[in-house]
Scaffold this active site. Structure first.
Site, PDB file in Angstrom:
ATOM      1  N   ASP A   1      46.859  42.506  36.927  1.00 45.22           N
ATOM      2  CA  ASP A   1      46.629  43.323  38.130  1.00 45.22           C
ATOM      3  C   ASP A   1      47.822  43.123  39.057  1.00 45.22           C
ATOM      4  O   ASP A   1      47.964  42.066  39.676  1.00 45.22           O
ATOM      5  CB  ASP A   1      45.345  42.892  38.842  1.00 45.22           C
ATOM      6  CG  ASP A   1      44.071  43.252  38.066  1.00 45.22           C
ATOM      7  OD1 ASP A   1      44.103  43.215  36.819  1.00 45.22           O
ATOM      8  OD2 ASP A   1      43.054  43.548  38.712  1.00 45.22           O
TER       9      ASP A   1
ATOM     10  N   LYS B   1      44.123  50.965  40.795  1.00 52.54           N
ATOM     11  CA  LYS B   1      43.166  50.123  41.511  1.00 52.54           C
ATOM     12  C   LYS B   1      43.354  50.302  43.011  1.00 52.54           C
ATOM     13  O   LYS B   1      44.492  50.336  43.502  1.00 52.54           O
ATOM     14  CB  LYS B   1      43.385  48.666  41.091  1.00 52.54           C
ATOM     15  CG  LYS B   1      42.511  47.640  41.781  1.00 52.54           C
ATOM     16  CD  LYS B   1      42.801  46.250  41.217  1.00 52.54           C
ATOM     17  CE  LYS B   1      42.118  45.148  42.010  1.00 52.54           C
ATOM     18  NZ  LYS B   1      42.432  43.801  41.482  1.00 52.54           N
TER      19      LYS B   1
ATOM     20  N   LYS C   1      39.795  51.333  39.141  1.00 54.77           N
ATOM     21  CA  LYS C   1      39.126  50.108  39.577  1.00 54.77           C
ATOM     22  C   LYS C   1      39.057  50.066  41.099  1.00 54.77           C
ATOM     23  O   LYS C   1      40.036  49.749  41.753  1.00 54.77           O
ATOM     24  CB  LYS C   1      39.853  48.866  39.046  1.00 54.77           C
ATOM     25  CG  LYS C   1      39.217  47.547  39.492  1.00 54.77           C
ATOM     26  CD  LYS C   1      39.962  46.351  38.911  1.00 54.77           C
ATOM     27  CE  LYS C   1      39.453  45.038  39.475  1.00 54.77           C
ATOM     28  NZ  LYS C   1      40.155  43.852  38.918  1.00 54.77           N
TER      29      LYS C   1
END
Length: 317
Positions: free
Chosen positions: A153, A217, A253
């Site tokens: 991430d 995300k 996400k």
């Protein structure tokens, strides 16, 4: 410069000017309409049987997260055990999608979830600020991947993005994607609360996908404004449109601020009604959360037994 953009859009990343022209040529976002649609979808009623399915689906989509300076190996091992068996008294409870930790805790997390379906995700690239030299960011990623991370991430350089230096952001994402190798999927974090406008969130979404993101995300969970129904809806529209144009599917996400089962189900409705059923799977949709899982477990037991156990029923992470 490595080019990871799908062939149908490869030309738009040929230079800084072509990339800027493409991103600023995207349709402007109708903020009122976006927020109204997100609010409307959030009012959908869910029947009991569908609610039970949605709760199990949401549990399977959680990236169970600990990203604190006080994280210890013992805390990470406990988190891994909870990810594998969220409710030790009911082995029909699905495992979570992943545990998410700092790079130095990846090996510990990997050992804790060994033999299960749970992935190990690691934040990297000078999380959460993203303020470091590219060489430092890439070292961060390589350390996590070498330790066994299944997912990375990364955070974008919001300063570069807001200054209009889109090519720098693109190049950093492609370099991180290359550092992930074939073994780790890449989630690109925009920190939507710092991007100021919905137009910027749409541009960041397309920029991340053009650069090879496997997921886009919303947030780090470390700022005041994190995932919202509206910004997540906008990103779901982006991945839907991107696949329609390129044939490439990208996950979404939302992270930060999603704490209750009711909230999670609202987001699942957004997914189903916007991107479609293809995204209703933890390979394509995740919740970045630490406290959400506990509420999902309590609501799951209430549906099964008719009794609400309260917070003592679940572990405190």
């Amino acid at each position: 410069m490595p080019t990871t953009a799908p062939h149908a859009l490869a030309d738009v990343t040929a230079s800084g000017s072509t990339l800027r022209r493409f991103l600023h040529g995207l349709p402007g976002v109708d903020a009122v309409g976006l927020e109204a649609r997100a609010a409307s979808l959030g009012t959908r009623s869910i029947k009991t049987t569908a609610k039970a399915y949605a709760i199990d689906l949401a549990i399977s989509m959680v990236d169970l997260t600990t990203l604190e300076g006080a994280d210890t190996p013992g805390k990470v091992r406990a988190l891994g055990a909870k990810a594998v068996h969220p409710d030790p008294t009911d082995r029909t409870t699905p495992a979570t999608a992943a545990v998410c930790v700092y790079p130095d805790m990846v090996a510990t997390a990997k050992e804790a979830v060994a033999g299960s379906t749970v992935k190990v995700a690691s934040v990297a690239t000078a999380f959460p600020a993203g303020r470091a030299a590219l060489s430092v960011k890439l070292a961060d990623v390589r350390e996590a991947v070498a330790a066994g991370a299944d997912e990375i991430d990364m955070v974008i350089d919001r300063g570069a993005f807001l200054a209009g230096n889109y090519l720098k952001v693109y190049d950093e994402i492609t370099a991180v994607k290359e550092a992930c190798g074939a073994s780790a999927r890449l989630k690109v974090i925009f920190e939507t609360g710092e991007l100021s406008t919905y137009d910027n969130i749409r541009r960041a979404s397309w920029l991340g996908m053009l650069a090879g993101a496997d997921f886009i995300k919303t947030s780090t969970g470390k700022v005041a404004v994190n995932a919202t129904p509206a910004n997540t809806l906008l990103m779901l529209e982006a991945v839907r449109d991107f696949r329609a144009q390129t044939g490439v599917q990208v996950g979404v996400k939302p992270a930060g601020g999603i704490r209750t089962s009711k909230d999670a189900i609202k987001f699942l409705v957004l997914v189903n009604e916007t991107a479609g059923e293809d995204w209703l799977d933890n390979h394509w949709f995740r919740f970045g959360a630490s406290s959400l899982l506990n509420d999902l477990l309590m609501q799951r037991q209430k549906l099964a037994t008719g009794r609400y156990s309260g917070p003592d029923y679940v572990t405190v992470d």
